[in-house]
Design a protein around this motif. Structure first.
Motif, mmCIF file in Angstrom:
data_model
loop_
_atom_site.group_PDB
_atom_site.id
_atom_site.type_symbol
_atom_site.label_atom_id
_atom_site.label_comp_id
_atom_site.label_asym_id
_atom_site.label_seq_id
_atom_site.Cartn_x
_atom_site.Cartn_y
_atom_site.Cartn_z
ATOM 1 N N GLN A 66 0.836 -1.203 0.000
ATOM 2 C CA GLN A 66 0.000 0.000 0.000
ATOM 3 C C GLN A 66 0.870 1.251 0.000
ATOM 4 N N GLY A 113 4.794 8.912 9.192
ATOM 5 C CA GLY A 113 4.352 7.538 9.024
ATOM 6 C C GLY A 113 3.320 7.066 10.032
ATOM 7 N N GLY A 114 2.589 6.051 9.620
ATOM 8 C CA GLY A 114 1.513 5.511 10.436
ATOM 9 C C GLY A 114 2.016 4.879 11.731
ATOM 10 N N SER A 115 3.243 4.385 11.707
ATOM 11 C CA SER A 115 3.759 3.747 12.913
ATOM 12 C C SER A 115 4.002 4.785 14.004
ATOM 13 N N ASN A 149 0.531 6.015 15.097
ATOM 14 C CA ASN A 149 -0.163 5.194 16.085
ATOM 15 C C ASN A 149 0.449 5.394 17.469
ATOM 16 N N HIS A 198 -2.291 -4.050 12.838
ATOM 17 C CA HIS A 198 -0.972 -3.792 12.249
ATOM 18 C C HIS A 198 0.089 -3.883 13.345
ATOM 19 N N SER A 233 2.508 -2.275 14.089
ATOM 20 C CA SER A 233 2.986 -1.017 14.687
ATOM 21 C C SER A 233 2.284 -0.705 16.016
ATOM 22 N N CYS A 268 -8.593 0.310 7.324
ATOM 23 C CA CYS A 268 -8.827 -1.126 7.314
ATOM 24 C C CYS A 268 -7.578 -1.889 7.713
ATOM 25 N N THR A 307 -4.378 -4.418 7.211
ATOM 26 C CA THR A 307 -3.379 -4.394 6.149
ATOM 27 C C THR A 307 -3.520 -5.609 5.227
ATOM 28 N N ASP A 335 -7.239 3.162 13.531
ATOM 29 C CA ASP A 335 -6.058 3.098 12.682
ATOM 30 C C ASP A 335 -6.549 3.069 11.234
ATOM 31 N N ALA A 380 -4.839 4.203 8.645
ATOM 32 C CA ALA A 380 -3.656 4.514 7.824
ATOM 33 C C ALA A 380 -3.988 4.346 6.338
ATOM 34 N N HIS A 381 -4.539 3.211 6.014
ATOM 35 C CA HIS A 381 -4.923 2.977 4.615
ATOM 36 C C HIS A 381 -6.357 3.444 4.339
ATOM 37 N N ASP A 395 -2.844 7.931 6.683
ATOM 38 C CA ASP A 395 -1.640 8.075 5.844
ATOM 39 C C ASP A 395 -2.006 8.703 4.506
ATOM 40 N N HIS A 416 0.271 8.947 2.200
ATOM 41 C CA HIS A 416 1.146 8.308 1.205
ATOM 42 C C HIS A 416 0.606 6.959 0.759
ATOM 43 N N LYS A 417 -0.579 6.619 1.210
ATOM 44 C CA LYS A 417 -1.192 5.385 0.723
ATOM 45 C C LYS A 417 -2.234 5.721 -0.351
HETATM 46 C C1 PLP Z 1 0.444 0.981 6.578
HETATM 47 C C2 PLP Z 1 -0.211 0.819 7.871
HETATM 48 C C3 PLP Z 1 0.420 1.215 9.057
HETATM 49 C C4 PLP Z 1 1.842 1.703 9.086
HETATM 50 O O1 PLP Z 1 1.977 2.912 8.433
HETATM 51 P P1 PLP Z 1 3.409 3.415 7.892
HETATM 52 O O2 PLP Z 1 3.062 4.718 7.287
HETATM 53 O O3 PLP Z 1 3.861 2.384 6.898
HETATM 54 O O4 PLP Z 1 4.324 3.515 9.068
HETATM 55 C C5 PLP Z 1 -0.280 1.101 10.238
HETATM 56 N N1 PLP Z 1 -1.521 0.611 10.263
HETATM 57 C C6 PLP Z 1 -2.161 0.209 9.144
HETATM 58 C C7 PLP Z 1 -3.548 -0.330 9.253
HETATM 59 C C8 PLP Z 1 -1.529 0.298 7.898
HETATM 60 O O5 PLP Z 1 -2.174 -0.086 6.794
#
Ligand code: PLP
Length: 481
Positions: A88, A147-149, A152, A186, A188, A241, A243, A268, A270-271, A298, A300-301
């Protein structure tokens, strides 16, 4: 004798090298986007690639910057190839690279307003826009981070400060804590709780249903299990959702549970949060998201930005100040931190932070929000087409019906589970190495699935037909029928 430092900062040299780099990148784009047979994945194995740039760095210059930069292009992973249906990670908008270049050159770090005024304002506008999509008003707030990590971690730090019952930032953990999260969460979030010093077991997994969504009815049992282990539960993390399969945890019933038990609700996204721009997904998959305490999103996704740019959003804006609630009076003059919202470093893990908001804000303005909505709409429609191809084929099967743009499927091979699992991995290799595609794989309940993310704006149905044909051919070459 030319002074090398002076020469490095010569504007005319920059202009010349800049044009040369742009020409090289435009050529890369032209080749990659036409989706030629070379495929998206150009990486050699690490040892071979190491021979490409042998030896160590030397005292003397090795070439001009434009040539050396352009030299990287052929060996990179080409996400702009429309056969890229892998992780993603977006094939970024080319204009985003231009914005990034300016942002990098200006280098307006963002711990304090004075160091990055434009970036602070751009970030503010992006946060307001995203919060508006969630349905939050002006009392909401948030920050951008790398970033998502990290996102979170930032949200969960705020959750701990809000729900632990004492000032954890000052006094440390008084007890063992936990968050409840889908068994498909995820990794993270597990890292985040370990970073907070909760060790293993800081995440209590909640059972999922047949579509890999958290089962709300299983929350009570999970809460009981965590408590029986001596953990004080502070909140629930909804994956929207997930990953692996792009499954959306149902937010409304989770929010009800959090209300009943006075728990923090972190989404979360992120996506998946980008699908807030798609009215149908907003009304179904993301229904109730406005009830969350915090959301990670995120860009960037599914917003076509280069990595990394992540929003950490808080329904109650002041929570945004509690993740890192230390006194940084030498930076903030000892004033009420909220009165200094523009000194963003008080709310981020980073001190110096890249100007993350500037590219996102300028591109949202330049293309208009409708452009991104159209992109999401197309990816969703194409995913449905792809799922139909798989469903209607005799030799492939879907893991589950895709909820957004992630598709897990596999070739129906012969033999034991192990043999079939190994077959999927080999088919993936063959497709990557010879077929002009990049896809990944995932494991669900011991079964290996091929995994694709339909994320490239120029991928079309014919290319996905081609992917299935390529996998089928590889399977038949192995004697499968
Ligand atoms: C991609 C993703 C992350 C991590 O995000 P990064 O930007 O890659 O650090 C966390 N949680 C979910 C659900 C993701 O899809």
């Amino acid at each position: 004798m030319v002074d090398p430092l002076q020469a490095a900062y010569d504007p005319e040299t920059f202009r010349r090298e800049g044009y040369a780099v742009i020409d090289a990148v435009a050529e890369y784009l032209r080749t990659a986007l036409t989706g030629g047979p070379e495929g998206p994945f150009h990486a050699m194995d690490p040892a071979t690639l190491a021979q490409r740039w042998p030896g160590s760095l030397s005292e003397e210059p090795q070439g001009d910057p434009a040539t050396l930069i352009a030299d990287l292009l052929p060996y990179a992973h080409h996400l702009h190839h429309p056969g890229y249906v892998g992780h993603q990670v977006a094939p970024p908008l080319p204009a985003a690279a231009l914005a990034e270049m300016v942002t990098a050159l200006l280098n307006n770090g963002m711990a304090i307003y004075e160091m990055g005024p434009v970036n602070v304002l751009c970030e503010r506008r992006v946060i307001e826009f995203l919060n508006g999509q969630i349905g939050w008003d002006a009392s909401s707030d948030g920050i951008l981070t790398h970033g998502g990590s990290v996102g979170n971690l930032t949200a969960l730090l705020a959750a701990r400060q809000a729900k632990a019952g004492h000032d954890v930032w000052r006094q440390g953990n008084h007890e063992s804590y936990a968050f409840l999260a889908s068994a498909q969460n995820h990794y993270s979030v597990d890292r985040a709780v370990r970073l907070m010093g909760w060790g293993a077991g800081g995440i209590e997994p909640v059972e999922v249903d047949e579509k890999y969504r958290l089962r709300p009815a299983a929350l009570s049992a999970a809460l009981g299990r965590a408590q029986a282990r001596g953990r004080k539960v502070l909140g629930v993390i909804a994956s929207d959702c997930t990953t692996s399969t792009g499954s959306f945890d149902p937010i409304e019933p989770i929010a009800d549970f959090c209300e009943q038990h006075d728990l923090w609700l972190h989404v979360d996204g992120a996506h998946g949060a980008s699908f807030l721009l798609h009215p149908e997904s907003r009304a179904t998959l993301l229904q109730g998201i406005q009830r969350a305490d915090s959301v990670v999103w995120d860009l960037h996704k599914m917003m076509l930005m280069p990595a990394l740019v992540t929003a950490v959003l808080f329904r109650e804006g002041r929570r945004s100040y509690e993740a890192f609630a230390q006194e940084a009076s030498y930076l903030f003059d000892g004033a009420d931190p909220e009165a200094q919202w523009f000194n963003i470093g008080q709310r981020t893990l980073e001190c110096t932070k890249r100007g993350l908001g500037a590219p996102a804000y300028t591109l949202l303005r330049a293309y208009g929000v409708g452009f991104f909505r159209e992109y999401l709409q197309r990816m969703l429609a194409l995913t449905q087409t792809f799922a139909r191809m798989i469903r209607e084929s005799e030799d492939f099967e879907l893991a589950i019906e895709p909820q957004v743009n992630i598709v897990c499927f596999r070739y129906r091979g012969r033999g034991s589970r192990e043999q079939q699992n190994a077959l999927q991995a080999r088919l993936r290799r063959t497709a990557i190495e010879s077929g002009g595609f990049y896809l990944v794989q995932t494991q669900l309940d011991g079964v290996v699935w091929l995994r694709t993310t339909v994320i490239h704006p120029l991928t079309d149905a014919a290319r996905l037909e081609g992917l299935l044909a390529c996998l089928r051919q590889a399977a038949r070459a192995e004697g499968e029928t």
